[in-house]
Design a protein around this motif. Structure first.
Motif, short mmCIF file in Angstrom:
data_model
loop_
_atom_site.label_atom_id
_atom_site.label_comp_id
_atom_site.label_asym_id
_atom_site.label_seq_id
_atom_site.Cartn_x
_atom_site.Cartn_y
_atom_site.Cartn_z
N GLY A 297 0.82 -1.21 0.00
CA GLY A 297 0.00 0.00 0.00
C GLY A 297 0.85 1.25 0.00
O GLY A 297 2.07 1.22 -0.20
N TYR A 298 0.20 2.39 0.27
CA TYR A 298 0.87 3.69 0.17
C TYR A 298 0.78 4.51 1.45
O TYR A 298 1.06 5.71 1.42
N ARG A 299 0.45 3.87 2.55
CA ARG A 299 0.35 4.62 3.80
C ARG A 299 1.73 5.04 4.29
O ARG A 299 1.91 6.12 4.84
N SER A 300 2.71 4.16 4.12
CA SER A 300 4.07 4.48 4.54
C SER A 300 4.87 5.04 3.38
O SER A 300 4.70 4.61 2.23
N HIS A 301 5.73 6.02 3.68
CA HIS A 301 6.65 6.56 2.69
C HIS A 301 8.08 6.13 3.01
O HIS A 301 9.03 6.69 2.46
N ASN A 302 8.22 5.15 3.88
CA ASN A 302 9.53 4.64 4.27
C ASN A 302 9.90 3.49 3.34
O ASN A 302 9.29 2.43 3.39
N PRO A 303 10.91 3.67 2.49
CA PRO A 303 11.24 2.61 1.52
C PRO A 303 11.69 1.31 2.17
O PRO A 303 11.55 0.25 1.58
N PHE A 304 12.24 1.39 3.40
CA PHE A 304 12.66 0.17 4.09
C PHE A 304 11.46 -0.68 4.49
O PHE A 304 11.55 -1.89 4.63
N GLU A 305 10.32 -0.02 4.67
CA GLU A 305 9.08 -0.75 4.95
C GLU A 305 8.38 -1.17 3.65
O GLU A 305 7.99 -2.32 3.49
N VAL A 306 8.25 -0.21 2.74
CA VAL A 306 7.48 -0.46 1.53
C VAL A 306 8.10 -1.58 0.69
O VAL A 306 7.39 -2.46 0.18
N PHE A 307 9.42 -1.57 0.55
CA PHE A 307 10.08 -2.51 -0.35
C PHE A 307 10.78 -3.65 0.38
O PHE A 307 11.68 -4.30 -0.18
N ALA A 308 10.37 -3.91 1.61
CA ALA A 308 11.02 -4.94 2.41
C ALA A 308 10.95 -6.32 1.76
O ALA A 308 11.83 -7.17 1.98
N ALA A 309 9.92 -6.59 0.97
CA ALA A 309 9.77 -7.91 0.36
C ALA A 309 10.80 -8.16 -0.74
O ALA A 309 11.11 -9.32 -1.04
N ILE A 310 11.31 -7.11 -1.35
CA ILE A 310 12.32 -7.27 -2.39
C ILE A 310 13.64 -7.64 -1.73
O ILE A 310 14.04 -7.02 -0.73
N PRO A 311 14.35 -8.63 -2.22
CA PRO A 311 15.62 -9.02 -1.60
C PRO A 311 16.53 -7.82 -1.36
O PRO A 311 16.74 -7.01 -2.27
N ALA A 312 17.05 -7.72 -0.15
CA ALA A 312 17.89 -6.57 0.20
C ALA A 312 19.11 -6.48 -0.70
O ALA A 312 19.55 -5.38 -1.05
N LYS A 313 19.67 -7.61 -1.08
CA LYS A 313 20.85 -7.58 -1.93
C LYS A 313 20.52 -7.01 -3.31
O LYS A 313 21.31 -6.28 -3.91
N SER A 314 19.32 -7.33 -3.81
CA SER A 314 18.91 -6.79 -5.10
C SER A 314 18.77 -5.28 -5.04
O SER A 314 19.22 -4.55 -5.94
N ARG A 315 18.18 -4.79 -3.96
CA ARG A 315 18.03 -3.33 -3.80
C ARG A 315 19.40 -2.67 -3.67
O ARG A 315 19.66 -1.63 -4.28
N SER A 316 20.27 -3.28 -2.88
CA SER A 316 21.59 -2.71 -2.66
C SER A 316 22.38 -2.63 -3.96
O SER A 316 22.97 -1.59 -4.29
N LEU A 317 22.39 -3.72 -4.73
CA LEU A 317 23.15 -3.72 -5.97
C LEU A 317 22.55 -2.76 -7.00
O LEU A 317 23.28 -2.11 -7.74
N PHE A 318 21.22 -2.65 -7.04
CA PHE A 318 20.60 -1.69 -7.96
C PHE A 318 21.07 -0.27 -7.65
O PHE A 318 21.44 0.49 -8.56
N LEU A 319 21.08 0.10 -6.37
CA LEU A 319 21.48 1.45 -6.00
C LEU A 319 22.95 1.69 -6.30
O LEU A 319 23.33 2.78 -6.77
N LEU A 320 23.80 0.70 -6.05
CA LEU A 320 25.22 0.86 -6.32
C LEU A 320 25.50 0.94 -7.82
O LEU A 320 26.27 1.79 -8.27
N GLU A 321 24.87 0.06 -8.58
CA GLU A 321 25.14 0.01 -10.02
C GLU A 321 24.53 1.20 -10.76
O GLU A 321 24.93 1.49 -11.89
N ASN A 322 23.58 1.88 -10.14
CA ASN A 322 22.94 3.05 -10.74
C ASN A 322 23.11 4.28 -9.85
O ASN A 322 22.21 5.11 -9.74
N SER A 323 24.28 4.39 -9.24
CA SER A 323 24.52 5.47 -8.27
C SER A 323 24.45 6.85 -8.92
O SER A 323 24.02 7.82 -8.29
N GLU A 324 24.83 6.95 -10.19
CA GLU A 324 24.74 8.26 -10.86
C GLU A 324 23.28 8.69 -10.98
O GLU A 324 22.95 9.86 -10.75
N LEU A 325 22.41 7.75 -11.32
CA LEU A 325 20.97 8.04 -11.38
C LEU A 325 20.45 8.51 -10.02
O LEU A 325 19.73 9.51 -9.93
#
Length: 357
Positions: A297-325
């Motif tokens: 849902g959209y009640r929380s604006h905290n990404p650690f809550e909203v996207f908790a179901a997505i593997p943490a490693k996937s989120r971490s690597l996405f942010l690192l590999e797209n750090s310029e973005l």
């Protein structure tokens, strides 16, 4: 071309002077508003992106006034067009070697600057004869003025519906089809993954290696892939719920960019078939934790809550590999004055990490 060369450096942002955004014909028709965007904004206000109101009439109700006269007899249109009068004033006063000192009070007290609308123009120019356009810069040439004058007299025509339809159409529809199929795939994880990608790239301009020369925005829509026109879901913020009254299903679409752009707010998310394969690997071929909430849902604006179901490693690597973005999304928003964009991260930048493993 004249607007691109002489005007949009200032009038190309959300907080353009007097709200006049000249990077598209739509923005030019909307005009300006008799408010100073540099004044303190202490209370919640309605956003003024071009898609935030459904029609020109709606913008007029919100206080925007025309800067080009299209209804008077042709020869009267120049004298009744705010934009024309400001440009001719610039030509009269901003010749080679013109004195900048009369402009200093306006620069020093920009928060108090007035924006002229309609019949206020005479009094405005009487008080500020040096405030012609382009502001503080050399005026247009006589050749440019001739082109501009003929356009105003002709009613300031813009692109036809047929021309706009052609501009909005992609020369690489198969590339758009593949990516929209990725964003809207039939997988219970897809809405959360696409939401994650959207909320991390909503300010970026997407470019695809297989579609050279074309720019896109990733948007939320009520129209499914392949259906045109794309019906955009308009919310104040990218993490606000798109499930407005009447919205049953949300699709992620690629909308082609047809407006001009300025360097200070233009940054790209570079994509290709290979990078789509990498996103596939990160978000769909990884092992997801059991019991994760795929519909937070959209009640929380905290990404650690909203996207908790997505593997943490996937989120971490996405942010690192797209750090310029990610960094560009923080510091190169669609505002004119850089310190307004970065004030929130200038002094204290708190960073939280999740152990990727």
């Amino acid at each position: 071309p004249i607007f691109n060369r002489r005007c949009i450096a200032c009038h190309g942002c959300l907080d353009s002077p007097c709200g006049l955004k000249m990077t598209s014909y739509e923005g030019l028709l909307r005009g300006g508003i008799a408010k100073n965007p540099n004044q303190p904004h202490l209370f919640a206000e309605q956003p003024i992106r071009l898609h935030d109101a459904p029609s020109l009439a709606a913008w007029r109700e919100r206080g925007f006034c025309t800067v080009i006269d299209q209804t008077s007899p042709p020869l009267q249109r120049p004298s009744r067009s705010v934009l024309y009068r400001l440009i001719t004033t610039g030509i009269e006063h901003n010749g080679p070697g013109f004195d900048l000192k009369p402009l200093e009070p306006i620069y020093k007290n920009s928060d108090d600057h007035l924006c002229p609308c309609g019949d206020r123009m005479d009094a405005y120019l009487l008080k500020r004869p040096t405030a012609g356009m382009p502001f503080g810069l050399p005026g247009l040439t006589q050749q440019q003025l001739g082109i501009f004058s003929r356009w105003i007299v002709a009613g300031a025509p813009g692109p036809t519906d047929a021309e706009m339809k052609k501009k909005l159409a992609s020369a690489y529809p198969e590339v758009v089809r593949r990516w929209e199929a990725f964003f809207n795939r039939d997988d219970p994880r897809a809405p959360l993954v696409s939401r994650y990608l959207y909320e991390h790239s909503f300010l970026a301009t997407l470019i695809f290696a297989e579609a050279p020369g074309e720019f896109y925005k990733l948007i939320r829509s009520t129209s499914p892939p392949g259906v045109t026109p794309i019906r955009r879901i308009v919310t104040a913020r990218p993490f606000d719920s798109p499930y407005l009254p009447g919205v049953q299903k949300v699709y992620y679409r690629l909308q082609k960019v047809t407006s001009s752009y300025v360097q200070k707010s233009f940054f790209v998310f570079k994509l290709s078939d290979a990078s789509r394969g990498r996103l596939e690997e990160l978000f769909y071929q990884s092992r997801w934790p059991q019991g994760g909430d795929l519909t937070p849902g959209y009640r929380s604006h905290n990404p650690f809550e909203v996207f908790a179901a997505i593997p943490a490693k996937s989120r971490s690597l996405f942010l690192l590999e797209n750090s310029e973005l990610i960094a560009n999304g923080m510091i190169r928003g669609p505002v004119c004055v850089g310190n307004i964009a970065t004030y929130a991260i200038k002094d204290y930048f708190w960073v939280f990490f999740v152990d990727p493993d």
